[in-house]
Design a protein around this motif. Structure first.
Motif, mmCIF file in Angstrom:
data_model
loop_
_atom_site.group_PDB
_atom_site.id
_atom_site.type_symbol
_atom_site.label_atom_id
_atom_site.label_comp_id
_atom_site.label_asym_id
_atom_site.label_seq_id
_atom_site.Cartn_x
_atom_site.Cartn_y
_atom_site.Cartn_z
ATOM 1 N N THR A 209 0.814 -1.219 0.000
ATOM 2 C CA THR A 209 0.000 0.000 0.000
ATOM 3 C C THR A 209 0.848 1.270 0.000
ATOM 4 O O THR A 209 0.363 2.337 -0.364
ATOM 5 N N GLY A 210 2.108 1.160 0.430
ATOM 6 C CA GLY A 210 2.976 2.322 0.489
ATOM 7 C C GLY A 210 3.791 2.570 -0.765
ATOM 8 O O GLY A 210 4.756 3.343 -0.735
ATOM 9 N N LEU A 211 3.419 1.933 -1.867
ATOM 10 C CA LEU A 211 4.170 2.110 -3.112
ATOM 11 C C LEU A 211 4.255 3.581 -3.512
ATOM 12 O O LEU A 211 3.253 4.285 -3.546
ATOM 13 N N LEU A 212 5.470 4.009 -3.842
ATOM 14 C CA LEU A 212 5.711 5.362 -4.332
ATOM 15 C C LEU A 212 6.426 5.288 -5.676
ATOM 16 O O LEU A 212 7.002 4.238 -6.016
ATOM 17 N N PRO A 213 6.421 6.355 -6.441
ATOM 18 C CA PRO A 213 7.104 6.329 -7.741
ATOM 19 C C PRO A 213 8.548 5.868 -7.663
ATOM 20 O O PRO A 213 9.041 5.217 -8.586
ATOM 21 N N ARG A 214 9.238 6.172 -6.571
ATOM 22 C CA ARG A 214 10.647 5.764 -6.473
ATOM 23 C C ARG A 214 10.824 4.253 -6.395
ATOM 24 O O ARG A 214 11.891 3.735 -6.706
ATOM 25 N N HIS A 215 9.768 3.546 -5.958
ATOM 26 C CA HIS A 215 9.871 2.093 -5.830
ATOM 27 C C HIS A 215 9.712 1.361 -7.168
ATOM 28 O O HIS A 215 10.221 0.249 -7.335
ATOM 29 N N LEU A 216 8.969 1.947 -8.075
ATOM 30 C CA LEU A 216 8.553 1.231 -9.280
ATOM 31 C C LEU A 216 9.718 0.751 -10.135
ATOM 32 O O LEU A 216 9.758 -0.439 -10.513
ATOM 33 N N PRO A 217 10.712 1.592 -10.478
ATOM 34 C CA PRO A 217 11.819 1.068 -11.289
ATOM 35 C C PRO A 217 12.626 -0.001 -10.575
ATOM 36 O O PRO A 217 13.148 -0.930 -11.216
ATOM 37 N N ARG A 218 12.701 0.090 -9.265
ATOM 38 C CA ARG A 218 13.447 -0.935 -8.520
ATOM 39 C C ARG A 218 12.705 -2.271 -8.528
ATOM 40 O O ARG A 218 13.325 -3.331 -8.661
ATOM 41 N N LEU A 219 11.399 -2.221 -8.376
ATOM 42 C CA LEU A 219 10.619 -3.460 -8.430
ATOM 43 C C LEU A 219 10.782 -4.146 -9.779
ATOM 44 O O LEU A 219 10.914 -5.376 -9.857
ATOM 45 N N VAL A 220 10.772 -3.366 -10.846
ATOM 46 C CA VAL A 220 10.938 -3.924 -12.185
ATOM 47 C C VAL A 220 12.353 -4.463 -12.362
ATOM 48 O O VAL A 220 12.546 -5.601 -12.817
ATOM 49 N N GLU A 221 13.350 -3.675 -12.002
ATOM 50 C CA GLU A 221 14.742 -4.079 -12.195
ATOM 51 C C GLU A 221 15.091 -5.322 -11.390
ATOM 52 O O GLU A 221 15.813 -6.201 -11.870
ATOM 53 N N GLN A 222 14.565 -5.404 -10.162
ATOM 54 C CA GLN A 222 14.869 -6.540 -9.297
ATOM 55 C C GLN A 222 13.889 -7.690 -9.475
ATOM 56 O O GLN A 222 13.995 -8.714 -8.799
ATOM 57 N N ALA A 223 12.919 -7.539 -10.391
ATOM 58 C CA ALA A 223 11.916 -8.570 -10.667
ATOM 59 C C ALA A 223 11.189 -9.003 -9.400
ATOM 60 O O ALA A 223 11.012 -10.188 -9.118
ATOM 61 N N VAL A 224 10.758 -8.020 -8.632
ATOM 62 C CA VAL A 224 10.020 -8.279 -7.390
ATOM 63 C C VAL A 224 8.533 -8.018 -7.639
ATOM 64 O O VAL A 224 8.137 -6.882 -7.909
ATOM 65 N N PRO A 225 7.697 -9.029 -7.548
ATOM 66 C CA PRO A 225 6.257 -8.822 -7.754
ATOM 67 C C PRO A 225 5.572 -8.303 -6.503
ATOM 68 O O PRO A 225 6.128 -8.371 -5.394
ATOM 69 N N ARG A 256 -5.134 7.235 4.261
ATOM 70 C CA ARG A 256 -4.456 7.725 3.065
ATOM 71 C C ARG A 256 -3.945 6.568 2.202
ATOM 72 O O ARG A 256 -4.004 6.638 0.959
ATOM 73 N N LEU A 257 -3.471 5.510 2.841
ATOM 74 C CA LEU A 257 -3.039 4.335 2.084
ATOM 75 C C LEU A 257 -4.229 3.709 1.349
ATOM 76 O O LEU A 257 -4.101 3.278 0.195
ATOM 77 N N TRP A 258 -5.369 3.652 2.022
ATOM 78 C CA TRP A 258 -6.575 3.083 1.408
ATOM 79 C C TRP A 258 -7.047 3.927 0.226
ATOM 80 O O TRP A 258 -7.427 3.395 -0.821
ATOM 81 N N GLU A 259 -7.008 5.227 0.385
ATOM 82 C CA GLU A 259 -7.516 6.116 -0.654
ATOM 83 C C GLU A 259 -6.754 5.968 -1.974
ATOM 84 O O GLU A 259 -7.340 6.123 -3.050
ATOM 85 N N ARG A 260 -5.462 5.648 -1.911
ATOM 86 C CA ARG A 260 -4.654 5.551 -3.125
ATOM 87 C C ARG A 260 -4.404 4.108 -3.548
ATOM 88 O O ARG A 260 -3.555 3.853 -4.393
ATOM 89 N N ARG A 261 -5.137 3.152 -2.977
ATOM 90 C CA ARG A 261 -4.853 1.744 -3.233
ATOM 91 C C ARG A 261 -4.938 1.395 -4.714
ATOM 92 O O ARG A 261 -4.047 0.704 -5.249
ATOM 93 N N ARG A 262 -5.983 1.831 -5.377
ATOM 94 C CA ARG A 262 -6.166 1.478 -6.789
ATOM 95 C C ARG A 262 -5.183 2.235 -7.676
ATOM 96 O O ARG A 262 -4.651 1.672 -8.635
ATOM 97 N N GLU A 263 -4.973 3.491 -7.364
ATOM 98 C CA GLU A 263 -4.016 4.294 -8.132
ATOM 99 C C GLU A 263 -2.622 3.664 -8.090
ATOM 100 O O GLU A 263 -1.933 3.607 -9.104
ATOM 101 N N ARG A 264 -2.225 3.189 -6.927
ATOM 102 C CA ARG A 264 -0.901 2.577 -6.790
ATOM 103 C C ARG A 264 -0.792 1.293 -7.608
ATOM 104 O O ARG A 264 0.230 1.028 -8.237
ATOM 105 N N VAL A 265 -1.837 0.485 -7.575
ATOM 106 C CA VAL A 265 -1.811 -0.767 -8.336
ATOM 107 C C VAL A 265 -1.716 -0.476 -9.829
ATOM 108 O O VAL A 265 -0.939 -1.123 -10.553
#
Length: 360
Positions: A209-225, A256-265
Motif C-alpha cells: 500500500t505504500g508504493l511510491l514512484p521511487r519504488h517502481l523502477p526498482r521493483l521492475v529491475e529486481q523482478a520483485v512482484p 491515506r493508504l486506502w484512498e490511493r490503493r487502486r491508483e498505486r496498483v
C-alpha cells in the motif's frame, strides 16, 4: 479403463493463445484424442485453476484452527476455482492438506515471523531482532520454499506504522533464507518498509500500500512482484476508525493508504511491475474470494487479460506450477464466456476440475 473428460470448448493456453480439442485422461491433460469414449463432456472456456497467492489455510482470527475448520477453508477456496494456494503464513501444520486429492494444491510458507508485541496475537513467531536470522533459517527449512516476514505494524510508542526489524537485520535474514534455497515475502503497509525490503533483495511484497514512484523502477529491475490483496485493504477505513481515538496519526496514515490503493496498483502495472492475485483469506477475510480480488484488480484499471495472468497463467509460472500443457495435471476451471472479454464470468464458474475430478 481410463477416466476421460473431453473439453469441447476453447482452451486458453495463455492470455493470447487459444486451442481446441483437449482431454483429461486419468487426471492428465492431453491434446491427443483418446480412442475411448469420454465419460463426460464439459463445455465452456477452459483456463488453468486459479492461484490465490496470499492465503492462510489453517489460520483463524485467534490463531491456529482445527482440521475441520481448515478443511472447510480449503474447500471454500476450491469451490471458488482456487486450485493452487501459496500460503502466506499459518500457525497450523497443514501438510495433511497436501495429501488430500480433493483439496487445492498448497505451497506452505510456515509461520509468520513478527516482532515481539508488534503483531496480532497467536498468528506468528514473535521474536526480537537478534533471533531473526535463526528463525528465518528454521522456517526456510520447514516450509515449501517460502518464508513470511511481517515487515511493519503499528508501533504504539510512535503512534504510527513502523518497521518491525532493523534494515541490516532484515538483509542478513533474507540472505540466510536464500542460502537455504527459500524465497522471502513480506507484509508491507508503509512506504519506507518497501525501501528496506528492496535493499535486502526481497522476493515479493505483500499488500504494497505504500508504493511510491521511487519504488517502481526498482521493483521492475529486481523482478520483485507485488500481491496487493485489495479485498483486505478494503478493511483499512474500519481499522482506522477503531484506532483514531488513541492513535490519530496511524489512523490518518491508514486512510491515506486506502484512498490511493487502486491508483498505486495501476501505476505499478503500467510501470511493468508483476502483479499477482491474493485475497489474504484466513484471519478477517473469508475464504473463497479469489473472484472478488480479480474484480478489484480490474476495477483498479488492469485489463481482463492482465487480471487472468495475475490469477492463472503467470501466477502458476511464478510458483513453478503447471498450467495447461501436454501431460500437466488436469486442474482447470471452465467459464461460460470468454473471460478475456467479460471478466465477470469468473464469478460464476461453469465447472471446476481438480486432478481430473469434477469438483464443481
Amino acid at each position: 479403463m481410463a477416466s476421460i473428460i473431453e473439453f469441447s470448448g476453447p482452451v486458453l493456453v495463455s492470455s493470447v493463445e487459444e486451442r481446441h480439442g483437449m482431454w483429461s485422461v486419468d487426471g492428465v491433460l492431453t491434446f491427443e484424442c483418446p480412442s475411448e469414449t469420454p465419460d463426460r463432456v464439459l463445455d465452456g472456456w477452459v483456463l488453468p485453476g486459479f492461484v490465490d497467492a496470499h492465503c492462510h489455510i489453517g489460520l483463524g482470527a485467534g490463531g491456529a484452527v482445527d482440521e475441520q475448520v481448515t478443511f472447510a477453508q480449503a474447500t471454500a477456496d476450491r469451490d471458488a476455482g482456487t486450485l493452487l494456494i501459496r500460503d502466506a503464513g499459518s500457525p497450523s501444520d497443514t501438510r495433511w492438506v497436501q495429501q488430500r486429492r480433493d483439496l487445492p494444491r498448497l505451497i506452505r510458507a510456515g509461520r509468520h515471523i513478527a516482532r515481539s508485541r508488534r503483531y496480532l496475537r497467536g498468528l506468528g513467531h514473535e521474536i526480537e531482532p537478534g533471533q531473526l536470522v535463526e528463525t528465518v533459517r528454521k522456517e526456510a527449512r520447514d516450509g515449501d520454499g517460502w518464508v513470511k516476514l511481517v515487515g511493519d505494524w503499528i508501533d504504539r510508542g510512535v503512534g504510527d506504522l513502523a518497521a518491525s526489524f532493523p534494515a541490516k537485520t532484515v538483509k542478513d535474514a533474507i540472505a540466510a533464507a536464500h542460502d537455504e534455497g527459500a524465497r522471502v515475502t513480506a507484509h508491507c503497509f508503509a512506504e519506507d518498509t518497501i525501501d528496506d525490503m528492496l535493499d535486502a533483495n526481497i522476493d515479493c511484497i505483500e499488500h504494497a500500500t505504500g508504493l511510491l514512484p521511487r519504488h517502481l523502477p526498482r521493483l521492475v529491475e529486481q523482478a520483485v512482484p507485488i500481491v496487493p490483496t485489495l479485498v483486505n485493504i478494503a478493511t483499512f477505513p474500519d481499522i482506522a476508525s477503531q484506532a483514531a481515538p488513541k492513535f490519530p496519526v496511524y489512523a490518518d496514515h491508514m486512510v491515506r493508504l486506502w484512498e490511493r490503493r487502486r491508483e498505486r496498483v495501476l501505476e505499478a502495472f503500467e510501470s511493468g511491475v508483476e502483479i499477482f492475485a491474493g485475497t489474504d483469506a484466513g484471519s478477517v477475510i473469508k475464504h473463497g474470494r479469489i473472484a472478488d480480488e480479480m474484480m478489484e484488480l480490474h476495477d483498479a484499471g488492469l485489463p481482463p487479460a492482465a487480471v487472468l495472468d495475475a490469477a492463472a497463467w503467470r501466477a502458476r509460472a511464478w510458483l513453478g506450477a503447471e498450467g495447461i500443457s501436454e501431460g500437466a495435471s488436469a486442474d482447470v476451471v471452465l467459464c461460460s464466456e470468454d473471460p478475456r472479454r467479460d471478466l465477470r464470468t469468473v464469478t460464476e464458474l461453469k465447472h471446476i476440475v481438480l486432478r481430473g475430478n469434477v469438483v464443481g
